[in-house]
Scaffold this motif. Structure first.
Motif, mmCIF file in Angstrom:
data_model
loop_
_atom_site.group_PDB
_atom_site.id
_atom_site.type_symbol
_atom_site.label_atom_id
_atom_site.label_comp_id
_atom_site.label_asym_id
_atom_site.label_seq_id
_atom_site.Cartn_x
_atom_site.Cartn_y
_atom_site.Cartn_z
ATOM 1 N N ARG A 6 0.815 -1.214 0.000
ATOM 2 C CA ARG A 6 0.000 0.000 0.000
ATOM 3 C C ARG A 6 0.857 1.278 0.000
ATOM 4 O O ARG A 6 0.637 2.172 -0.813
ATOM 5 C CB ARG A 6 -0.952 -0.027 1.187
ATOM 6 C CG ARG A 6 -1.880 1.153 1.191
ATOM 7 C CD ARG A 6 -2.850 1.079 2.343
ATOM 8 N NE ARG A 6 -3.626 2.284 2.373
ATOM 9 C CZ ARG A 6 -4.903 2.321 2.605
ATOM 10 N NH1 ARG A 6 -5.561 1.233 2.839
ATOM 11 N NH2 ARG A 6 -5.528 3.472 2.611
ATOM 12 N N PRO A 7 1.864 1.411 0.874
ATOM 13 C CA PRO A 7 2.707 2.623 0.811
ATOM 14 C C PRO A 7 3.481 2.736 -0.503
ATOM 15 O O PRO A 7 3.670 3.836 -1.029
ATOM 16 C CB PRO A 7 3.667 2.467 1.990
ATOM 17 C CG PRO A 7 3.088 1.441 2.881
ATOM 18 C CD PRO A 7 2.198 0.593 2.029
ATOM 19 N N ALA A 8 3.917 1.609 -1.055
ATOM 20 C CA ALA A 8 4.658 1.641 -2.325
ATOM 21 C C ALA A 8 3.768 2.152 -3.446
ATOM 22 O O ALA A 8 4.189 2.989 -4.262
ATOM 23 C CB ALA A 8 5.195 0.253 -2.655
ATOM 24 N N ILE A 9 2.545 1.685 -3.507
ATOM 25 C CA ILE A 9 1.606 2.135 -4.554
ATOM 26 C C ILE A 9 1.256 3.603 -4.340
ATOM 27 O O ILE A 9 1.181 4.381 -5.299
ATOM 28 C CB ILE A 9 0.348 1.239 -4.573
ATOM 29 C CG1 ILE A 9 0.724 -0.162 -5.078
ATOM 30 C CG2 ILE A 9 -0.748 1.844 -5.436
ATOM 31 C CD1 ILE A 9 -0.390 -1.180 -4.984
ATOM 32 N N THR A 10 1.054 3.997 -3.082
ATOM 33 C CA THR A 10 0.740 5.400 -2.788
ATOM 34 C C THR A 10 1.873 6.321 -3.223
ATOM 35 O O THR A 10 1.629 7.354 -3.880
ATOM 36 C CB THR A 10 0.463 5.575 -1.274
ATOM 37 O OG1 THR A 10 -0.592 4.704 -0.892
ATOM 38 C CG2 THR A 10 0.086 7.005 -0.950
ATOM 39 N N ILE A 11 3.101 5.973 -2.883
ATOM 40 C CA ILE A 11 4.261 6.786 -3.285
ATOM 41 C C ILE A 11 4.385 6.806 -4.805
ATOM 42 O O ILE A 11 4.659 7.856 -5.401
ATOM 43 C CB ILE A 11 5.554 6.240 -2.628
ATOM 44 C CG1 ILE A 11 5.523 6.477 -1.129
ATOM 45 C CG2 ILE A 11 6.796 6.852 -3.245
ATOM 46 C CD1 ILE A 11 5.584 7.942 -0.738
ATOM 47 N N PHE A 12 4.187 5.667 -5.444
ATOM 48 C CA PHE A 12 4.258 5.590 -6.910
ATOM 49 C C PHE A 12 3.248 6.538 -7.553
ATOM 50 O O PHE A 12 3.580 7.297 -8.468
ATOM 51 C CB PHE A 12 4.013 4.145 -7.369
ATOM 52 C CG PHE A 12 3.892 3.999 -8.854
ATOM 53 C CD1 PHE A 12 5.012 4.079 -9.673
ATOM 54 C CD2 PHE A 12 2.650 3.800 -9.454
ATOM 55 C CE1 PHE A 12 4.900 3.954 -11.040
ATOM 56 C CE2 PHE A 12 2.528 3.687 -10.828
ATOM 57 C CZ PHE A 12 3.653 3.751 -11.617
ATOM 58 N N VAL A 13 2.000 6.511 -7.094
ATOM 59 C CA VAL A 13 0.949 7.371 -7.654
ATOM 60 C C VAL A 13 1.268 8.841 -7.393
ATOM 61 O O VAL A 13 1.142 9.690 -8.291
ATOM 62 C CB VAL A 13 -0.436 6.972 -7.093
ATOM 63 C CG1 VAL A 13 -1.504 7.994 -7.460
ATOM 64 C CG2 VAL A 13 -0.837 5.593 -7.597
ATOM 65 N N LEU A 14 1.704 9.171 -6.178
ATOM 66 C CA LEU A 14 2.030 10.560 -5.854
ATOM 67 C C LEU A 14 3.207 11.085 -6.669
ATOM 68 O O LEU A 14 3.157 12.203 -7.205
ATOM 69 C CB LEU A 14 2.320 10.700 -4.356
ATOM 70 C CG LEU A 14 1.110 10.629 -3.427
ATOM 71 C CD1 LEU A 14 1.559 10.628 -1.965
ATOM 72 C CD2 LEU A 14 0.167 11.790 -3.695
ATOM 73 N N THR A 16 4.285 9.922 -9.531
ATOM 74 C CA THR A 16 3.872 9.994 -10.930
ATOM 75 C C THR A 16 3.091 11.275 -11.187
ATOM 76 O O THR A 16 3.312 11.981 -12.176
ATOM 77 C CB THR A 16 3.029 8.758 -11.312
ATOM 78 O OG1 THR A 16 3.823 7.591 -11.128
ATOM 79 C CG2 THR A 16 2.558 8.838 -12.759
ATOM 80 N N ALA A 17 2.163 11.597 -10.286
ATOM 81 C CA ALA A 17 1.387 12.831 -10.441
ATOM 82 C C ALA A 17 2.281 14.060 -10.331
ATOM 83 O O ALA A 17 2.162 15.004 -11.118
ATOM 84 C CB ALA A 17 0.285 12.884 -9.387
ATOM 85 N N LEU A 18 3.210 14.028 -9.363
ATOM 86 C CA LEU A 18 4.089 15.174 -9.161
ATOM 87 C C LEU A 18 5.072 15.363 -10.312
ATOM 88 O O LEU A 18 5.184 16.456 -10.879
ATOM 89 C CB LEU A 18 4.855 15.018 -7.841
ATOM 90 C CG LEU A 18 5.814 16.154 -7.476
ATOM 91 C CD1 LEU A 18 5.037 17.436 -7.225
ATOM 92 C CD2 LEU A 18 6.635 15.783 -6.266
ATOM 93 N N THR A 19 5.801 14.316 -10.677
ATOM 94 C CA THR A 19 6.848 14.447 -11.700
ATOM 95 C C THR A 19 6.349 14.248 -13.121
ATOM 96 O O THR A 19 7.006 14.670 -14.064
ATOM 97 C CB THR A 19 7.995 13.449 -11.432
ATOM 98 O OG1 THR A 19 7.480 12.114 -11.507
ATOM 99 C CG2 THR A 19 8.626 13.691 -10.078
ATOM 100 N N GLY A 20 5.198 13.622 -13.286
ATOM 101 C CA GLY A 20 4.695 13.358 -14.624
ATOM 102 C C GLY A 20 3.602 14.292 -15.078
ATOM 103 O O GLY A 20 3.307 14.383 -16.271
ATOM 104 N N VAL A 21 2.964 15.003 -14.132
ATOM 105 C CA VAL A 21 1.852 15.888 -14.498
ATOM 106 C C VAL A 21 2.064 17.306 -13.959
ATOM 107 O O VAL A 21 2.122 18.267 -14.721
ATOM 108 C CB VAL A 21 0.501 15.315 -13.997
ATOM 109 C CG1 VAL A 21 -0.647 16.260 -14.334
ATOM 110 C CG2 VAL A 21 0.234 13.936 -14.572
#
Length: 192
Positions: A6-14, A16-21
């Motif tokens: 769960r923390p790994a997926i949360t960090i991945f999504v955050l 991705t949103a921060l650096t990719g969008v």
């Protein structure tokens, strides 16, 4: 496992949103506000039609135009989508043959010109798309262009001088002449 996933997926999504969008959107927005001409490709527009970019060389071959550096892009010359150098070393026979062919073309276009051909007129730049030539390369071509356009040499020299940019901030790089802008100035002179 659930406690680690769960923390790994949360960090991945955050991230991705921060650096990719978010970050790309902020940088793009800032560039559009601060430098809109450069952010949109430094496109030169004439009569409402895009005719080129200040940043990408074009293939001028008529005697009435100044010629730029050769292009090393493939499969066609001056292909902005395929920016790359030729990776040919100075002793490579293919580079030597290409330079000799370019010298022969320049000499054939202006047989009365006995000056040595500047190196930037016979070798491609690292990107293969350099839009600029040295003031020496422009000076080498003045006689041919003046003759082809029925202009005086001082008229063409004045245009070259007006279109010569110095070092960036007076320190970086060398003096240069943007071939597209110079040729547009020549065309504008002929329309007056």
């Amino acid at each position: 496992m659930n406690t680690q996933l769960r923390p790994a997926i949360t960090i991945f999504v955050l991230l991705t949103a921060l650096t990719g969008v978010i970050y790309p959107a902020l940088v793009t927005g800032a560039a559009q506000v601060a430098f809109p001409h450069q952010a949109n490709g430094s496109v030169i527009v004439k009569d409402g039609k895009a005719i080129g970019s200040e940043l990408i060389g074009q293939n001028f071959t008529e005697p009435k135009y100044f010629w730029g550096r050769p292009s090393a892009t493939g499969p066609m010359a001056y292909n902005g989508g395929a920016s790359s150098g030729s990776n040919l070393g100075p002793t490579n026979p293919a580079l030597v043959d290409a330079a000799k062919a370019r010298v022969a073309t320049l000499k054939a276009a202006d047989p009365g010109n006995a000056a040595p051909v500047p190196v930037d007129l016979v070798t491609a730049s690292a990107s293969g798309l350099d839009p600029d030539i040295s003031p020496e390369a422009a000076a080498y071509q003045i006689g041919r262009v003046a003759k082809a356009r029925n202009l005086s040499i001082p008229q063409v020299e004045a245009l070259v001088a007006a279109n010569t940019a110095g070092r960036q901030w007076g320190v970086f790089g060398e003096a240069r002449v943007n071939v597209l802008k110079l040729n547009l100035a020549l065309d504008a002179l002929g329309q007056k």
